[in-house]
Write a protein that holds these residues in place. Structure first.
Motif, PDB file in Angstrom:
ATOM      1  N   ALA A 208       0.825  -1.208   0.000  1.00  0.00           N
ATOM      2  CA  ALA A 208       0.000   0.000   0.000  1.00  0.00           C
ATOM      3  C   ALA A 208       0.858   1.257   0.000  1.00  0.00           C
ATOM      4  CB  ALA A 208      -0.918   0.013   1.221  1.00  0.00           C
ATOM      5  N   ILE A 209       0.528   2.174  -0.902  1.00  0.00           N
ATOM      6  CA  ILE A 209       1.118   3.509  -0.878  1.00  0.00           C
ATOM      7  C   ILE A 209       0.004   4.513  -1.183  1.00  0.00           C
ATOM      8  CG2 ILE A 209       3.365   2.692  -1.675  1.00  0.00           C
ATOM      9  CD1 ILE A 209       2.742   3.994  -4.398  1.00  0.00           C
ATOM     10  N   VAL A 210       0.256   5.762  -0.866  1.00  0.00           N
ATOM     11  CA  VAL A 210      -0.683   6.832  -1.201  1.00  0.00           C
ATOM     12  C   VAL A 210      -0.122   7.560  -2.413  1.00  0.00           C
ATOM     13  CG1 VAL A 210      -1.788   8.954  -0.429  1.00  0.00           C
ATOM     14  CG2 VAL A 210      -1.440   7.068   1.182  1.00  0.00           C
ATOM     15  N   ALA A 211      -0.803   7.436  -3.561  1.00  0.00           N
ATOM     16  CA  ALA A 211      -0.252   7.983  -4.801  1.00  0.00           C
ATOM     17  C   ALA A 211      -1.340   8.071  -5.850  1.00  0.00           C
ATOM     18  CB  ALA A 211       0.903   7.099  -5.297  1.00  0.00           C
ATOM     19  N   ASP A 212      -0.976   8.656  -6.980  1.00  0.00           N
ATOM     20  CA  ASP A 212      -1.835   8.721  -8.160  1.00  0.00           C
ATOM     21  C   ASP A 212      -1.559   7.459  -8.974  1.00  0.00           C
ATOM     22  OD1 ASP A 212      -2.824   9.202 -10.791  1.00  0.00           O
ATOM     23  OD2 ASP A 212      -2.769  11.363 -10.414  1.00  0.00           O
ATOM     24  N   ALA A 213      -2.512   6.553  -9.006  1.00  0.00           N
ATOM     25  CA  ALA A 213      -2.305   5.246  -9.636  1.00  0.00           C
ATOM     26  C   ALA A 213      -1.933   5.382 -11.111  1.00  0.00           C
ATOM     27  CB  ALA A 213      -3.565   4.388  -9.482  1.00  0.00           C
ATOM     28  N   GLN A 214      -2.604   6.269 -11.831  1.00  0.00           N
ATOM     29  CA  GLN A 214      -2.341   6.415 -13.256  1.00  0.00           C
ATOM     30  C   GLN A 214      -0.927   6.942 -13.515  1.00  0.00           C
ATOM     31  OE1 GLN A 214      -5.221   8.817 -15.313  1.00  0.00           O
ATOM     32  NE2 GLN A 214      -4.157   8.708 -17.281  1.00  0.00           N
ATOM     33  N   ARG A 215      -0.495   7.906 -12.699  1.00  0.00           N
ATOM     34  CA  ARG A 215       0.851   8.474 -12.878  1.00  0.00           C
ATOM     35  C   ARG A 215       1.927   7.452 -12.506  1.00  0.00           C
ATOM     36  NH1 ARG A 215       0.793  13.296 -15.788  1.00  0.00           N
ATOM     37  NH2 ARG A 215      -0.956  14.576 -15.097  1.00  0.00           N
ATOM     38  N   ILE A 216       1.721   6.718 -11.417  1.00  0.00           N
ATOM     39  CA  ILE A 216       2.700   5.710 -11.026  1.00  0.00           C
ATOM     40  C   ILE A 216       2.781   4.614 -12.081  1.00  0.00           C
ATOM     41  CG2 ILE A 216       3.269   3.964  -9.314  1.00  0.00           C
ATOM     42  CD1 ILE A 216       3.854   6.812  -8.441  1.00  0.00           C
ATOM     43  N   ALA A 217       1.627   4.240 -12.655  1.00  0.00           N
ATOM     44  CA  ALA A 217       1.636   3.251 -13.731  1.00  0.00           C
ATOM     45  C   ALA A 217       2.438   3.767 -14.925  1.00  0.00           C
ATOM     46  CB  ALA A 217       0.209   2.925 -14.156  1.00  0.00           C
ATOM     47  N   GLN A 218       2.370   5.069 -15.167  1.00  0.00           N
ATOM     48  CA  GLN A 218       3.148   5.668 -16.257  1.00  0.00           C
ATOM     49  C   GLN A 218       4.645   5.538 -15.983  1.00  0.00           C
ATOM     50  OE1 GLN A 218       2.138   9.775 -16.908  1.00  0.00           O
ATOM     51  NE2 GLN A 218       3.364   9.952 -18.780  1.00  0.00           N
ATOM     52  N   VAL A 219       5.049   5.702 -14.721  1.00  0.00           N
ATOM     53  CA  VAL A 219       6.452   5.541 -14.356  1.00  0.00           C
ATOM     54  C   VAL A 219       6.914   4.109 -14.614  1.00  0.00           C
ATOM     55  CG1 VAL A 219       8.102   5.547 -12.441  1.00  0.00           C
ATOM     56  CG2 VAL A 219       6.409   7.373 -12.637  1.00  0.00           C
ATOM     57  N   VAL A 220       6.126   3.141 -14.113  1.00  0.00           N
ATOM     58  CA  VAL A 220       6.496   1.734 -14.282  1.00  0.00           C
ATOM     59  C   VAL A 220       6.542   1.374 -15.760  1.00  0.00           C
ATOM     60  CG1 VAL A 220       5.914  -0.645 -13.685  1.00  0.00           C
ATOM     61  CG2 VAL A 220       5.444   1.195 -12.058  1.00  0.00           C
ATOM     62  N   ASP A 221       5.564   1.859 -16.511  1.00  0.00           N
ATOM     63  CA  ASP A 221       5.511   1.552 -17.950  1.00  0.00           C
ATOM     64  C   ASP A 221       6.735   2.112 -18.674  1.00  0.00           C
ATOM     65  OD1 ASP A 221       3.902   0.700 -20.408  1.00  0.00           O
ATOM     66  OD2 ASP A 221       4.246   2.815 -20.824  1.00  0.00           O
ATOM     67  N   ASN A 222       7.124   3.343 -18.332  1.00  0.00           N
ATOM     68  CA  ASN A 222       8.294   3.945 -18.986  1.00  0.00           C
ATOM     69  C   ASN A 222       9.568   3.148 -18.683  1.00  0.00           C
ATOM     70  OD1 ASN A 222       7.128   6.079 -20.357  1.00  0.00           O
ATOM     71  ND2 ASN A 222       7.290   7.485 -18.633  1.00  0.00           N
ATOM     72  N   LEU A 223       9.745   2.744 -17.422  1.00  0.00           N
ATOM     73  CA  LEU A 223      10.962   2.032 -17.051  1.00  0.00           C
ATOM     74  C   LEU A 223      11.013   0.638 -17.682  1.00  0.00           C
ATOM     75  CD1 LEU A 223      11.327   2.999 -13.287  1.00  0.00           C
ATOM     76  CD2 LEU A 223      12.505   3.977 -15.247  1.00  0.00           C
ATOM     77  N   VAL A 224       9.881  -0.088 -17.624  1.00  0.00           N
ATOM     78  CA  VAL A 224       9.874  -1.446 -18.154  1.00  0.00           C
ATOM     79  C   VAL A 224       9.973  -1.435 -19.680  1.00  0.00           C
ATOM     80  CG1 VAL A 224       8.551  -3.600 -18.328  1.00  0.00           C
ATOM     81  CG2 VAL A 224       8.582  -2.322 -16.179  1.00  0.00           C
ATOM     82  N   SER A 225       9.237  -0.537 -20.332  1.00  0.00           N
ATOM     83  CA  SER A 225       9.295  -0.480 -21.792  1.00  0.00           C
ATOM     84  C   SER A 225      10.686  -0.074 -22.267  1.00  0.00           C
ATOM     85  CB  SER A 225       8.244   0.498 -22.333  1.00  0.00           C
ATOM     86  OG  SER A 225       8.494   1.811 -21.882  1.00  0.00           O
ATOM     87  N   ASN A 226      11.354   0.845 -21.545  1.00  0.00           N
ATOM     88  CA  ASN A 226      12.725   1.210 -21.894  1.00  0.00           C
ATOM     89  C   ASN A 226      13.658   0.012 -21.750  1.00  0.00           C
ATOM     90  OD1 ASN A 226      12.323   3.820 -22.629  1.00  0.00           O
ATOM     91  ND2 ASN A 226      13.349   4.740 -20.882  1.00  0.00           N
TER      92      ASN A 226
END
Length: 529
Positions: free
Chosen positions: A414-432
C-alpha cells in the motif's frame, strides 16, 4: 604587493572556483572545447608562476594578466563556462603595475581577447553585444581607478612629510575615486545588494532599486524580509513568505545560486529575477553580512512559457485526428473481409498510431510539469497490482523482441499515490528496459519494502549507458549516443517524466549502469497506509 605569483595564484583560485561551481550545478564540456582550452592555459600559467621572482622579468606580470584575459575570452565562448566578471582581476592588476599604460593594455586586451571573439562566436545578439561593449568600458574604468589610486598613493607617500597642506586635495581625490567606483557599481546591469550582520540594507545599486520599487510600491523599510510586497514564488502566483525571501535567507548566512522569484503584479511590467547570495564573514568565521546579485531573467521565463503553451496546443490539436485514426482502425480490424496483406498493413498503422499517442501524452506531461499544472489524484493504492498490470501488458512486446521478462513482488503493498501516474512511471521504465535489451536478454522487475519505502527495481541486460550520459539521462529530449547510433526509436522524454512524477510523490530515482552490461533503475517511494 607586486609579487606576480600572489596575483596569479589568486586569479587561478577564482577561475577554478567559478568553473567548479558551474560543474557542480550541471555544466559539462567535451575534452575538445573552448573551456578546456581555457583551463589548459590557466594550468600552464599556474605551472610557470612558481618560477617568477619580484624584480626579475619585468614584463612577466603583464604577460600573465593578458594571458589570463585570453583564458577568460576562450571560456566565454561556451555559455556554460566562463564568467565575464573574471576580467576584473587581471585589469586591476594591469592598472596596478603599469599605470595608465596598463589601462590601455586592459582595454585593448579585453576588446581583442574577450569582446571580439564573443561577437564572432555568438553574433550580434542583443545581450552579447551589450556585454561586448560593456566589458572594455568597465575594464578601462576599473584599471583607471586602480592606476589613478596607485599614482596618488605613491605621490602622497613621497610628499606627505613636506606638504601637509595637500591633505585637503587628497580627501577630494578620495571622494572623486568613490564617485567613480559608485558609477561603475551602477553601470552593471545586475541588481547588487549588500546586507550587514543584522539584515539591514547598507548598499544597493540603481538596478536593484528598480526591482525594489517594482516589488514594494508602497516603500521598503531597508531590512531583509519585509512582509508586505508584490513578491511571488517561482510559479509567479504564490506570494513569497517573508522568511523565504532571498534577502531573509542571506541574512541568516545561507548561500545559494539562481533562486527564482517574480516581483510586481502587473503582467506587463512584472519581472522574473534569478538571485544568488554569498555570505561575508570575518577572519574568525563570524557572519558579518551578505552580498546578493539579482539578474533579470524575464525574457527567458516568458520564452519557456510560450514554448510550453505551444507544445500543449499542438499536442491537443493532434489528439483529435489521432482519435479518429484509432477508431477507424478498430472498425477495419473487425472487418472479416480484409485480406491478410491488408491486416498486416493495418497492424503497422496501429503500431505507429500507438507510438504517436505515447509521444503526444509525453509532450503534454512535459508541458504540464514545466507549467506547474500537474494535479496528482492521491489515494491509497496497491502498488503491487499496478506493477503486475504493467508487466503483464508488456509481456507481448517482450516476447516479440525475444526478451525474457519476469517479476518478483509481494501480494500487496500500500502507498498513497496517483495510480495512473505511477503506472506511467512503471511503464516507462519497463518499456525502456525491453527496448534497449537485445534478443536473448532479460528484464527483471522487483518490488520490495525497505526502510519504510517501496523500492521498485527494473534490471536489464541491455546495451547499458555511458558514464558521461548518466548525468544527463533525465534531461528533456536527451538520448544517449548508443541509442542514436543504433537508431532506437524514442523522443527522450520518458525518463524525464518518470523522474518528475516520482519526485512529485516525495520519492527519487536512482540509476546504475555499465556499457554493454545492462542497467538497473531504482524507484523509491514512501510507504503509506
Amino acid at each position: 604587493m607586486t609579487d606576480p605569483r600572489v596575483f596569479q595564484y589568486g586569479f587561478t583560485a577564482l577561475y577554478l572556483l567559478d568553473l567548479g561551481l558551474r560543474y557542480a550545478f550541471g555544466a559539462r564540456w567535451p575534452w575538445v572545447s573552448w573551456p578546456m582550452a581555457s583551463l589548459l592555459i590557466v594550468a600552464v600559467l599556474a605551472a610557470v608562476t612558481p618560477l617568477l621572482r619580484p624584480g626579475r622579468a619585468p614584463h612577466a606580470p603583464i604577460v600573465l594578466a593578458v594571458a589570463d584575459l585570453l583564458a577568460v575570452g576562450l571560456a566565454r565562448l561556451d555559455p556554460d563556462a566562463g564568467s565575464g566578471l573574471l576580467i576584473v582581476m587581471p585589469v586591476l592588476w594591469l592598472g596596478r603595475i603599469a599605470g595608465r599604460r596598463g589601462v590601455v593594455i586592459s582595454v585593448v586586451a579585453v576588446v581583442l581577447l574577450v569582446s571580439v571573439p564573443s561577437i564572432m562566436y555568438a553574433g550580434f545578439a542583443p545581450v552579447e553585444t551589450a556585454r561586448a561593449v560593456l566589458y572594455p568600458v568597465v575594464a578601462g574604468a576599473a584599471a583607471l581607478v586602480i592606476a589613478e589610486s596607485m599614482e596618488w598613493v605613491n605621490h602622497e607617500r613621497a610628499e606627505a612629510e613636506h606638504q601637509r597642506d595637500r591633505l585637503a586635495g587628497a580627501l577630494e581625490t578620495i571622494a572623486h575615486q568613490r564617485r567613480v567606483s559608485d558609477a561603475i557599481f551602477d553601470t552593471v546591469d545586475v541588481g547588487l545588494l549588500l546586507l550587514d550582520g543584522s539584515g539591514r540594507y547598507i548598499g544597493m545599486n540603481r538596478r536593484h532599486q528598480e526591482f525594489v520599487d517594482l516589488g514594494y510600491p508602497d516603500g521598503h523599510d531597508g531590512r531583509a524580509g519585509q512582509e508586505s510586497g508584490l513578491v511571488f514564488d517561482a510559479d509567479g502566483r504564490t506570494p513569497l513568505a517573508a522568511e523565504a525571501a532571498p534577502s531573509s535567507r542571506a541574512a541568516q548566512g545561507e548561500e545559494f545560486d539562481e533562486v527564482r522569484i517574480w516581483v510586481g503584479e502587473d503582467p506587463e511590467t512584472r519581472r522574473a529575477i534569478s538571485v544568488s547570495a554569498r555570505a561575508i564573514r570575518s577572519e574568525d568565521g563570524t557572519f558579518e553580512g551578505a552580498a546578493l546579485g539579482y539578474t533579470d531573467v524575464t525574457d527567458i521565463m516568458r520564452a519557456l512559457q510560450v514554448k510550453n503553451e505551444f507544445v500543449a496546443l499542438v499536442s491537443h490539436e493532434l489528439r483529435t485526428p489521432l482519435t479518429s485514426i484509432v477508431g477507424y482502425s478498430q472498425l477495419l480490424e473487425d472487418d472479416t473481409q480484409l485480406s491478410l496483406g491488408a491486416r498486416k498493413h493495418l497492424a503497422v498503422i496501429q503500431r505507429n498510431t500507438e507510438r504517436l499517442h505515447r509521444l503526444i501524452a509525453d509532450l503534454l506531461s512535459v508541458a504540464q510539469h514545466d507549467a506547474g499544472a500537474v494535479d496528482y489524484a492521491r489515494e491509497r493504492i496497491d502498488l503491487a497490482d499496478v506493477v503486475r498490470d504493467t508487466v503483464d501488458a508488456m509481456g507481448t512486446a517482450a516476447e516479440e523482441s525475444g526478451v525474457d521478462l519476469s517479476m518478483v513482488a509481494p501480494d500487496s503493498m500500500a502507498i498513497v499515490a496517483d495510480a495512473q501516474r505511477i503506472a506511467q512511471v512503471v511503464d516507462n521504465l519497463v518499456s525502456n528496459a525491453v527496448k534497449y535489451t537485445q534478443s536473448g536478454g532479460s528484464v527483471r522487475v522487483r518490488l520490495a519494502g525497505e526502510d519504510h519505502q517501496a523500492v521498485l527495481e527494473v534490471t536489464d541486460t541491455g546495451i547499458g549507458i555511458e558514464p558521461d550520459d548518466i548525468d544527463r539521462l533525465f534531461n528533456r529530449f536527451f538520448r544517449s549516443r548508443e541509442a542514436e547510433r543504433r537508431a532506437i526509436a524514442g523522443a527522450g522524454l520518458g525518463l524525464s517524466i518518470a523522474k518528475d512524477i516520482v519526485e512529485g510523490h516525495g520519492g527519487r530515482v536512482e540509476v546504475e549502469s555499465r556499457p554493454g552490461h545492462g542497467s538497473r533503475f531504482r524507484v523509491l517511494l514512501p510507504l503509506g497506509r
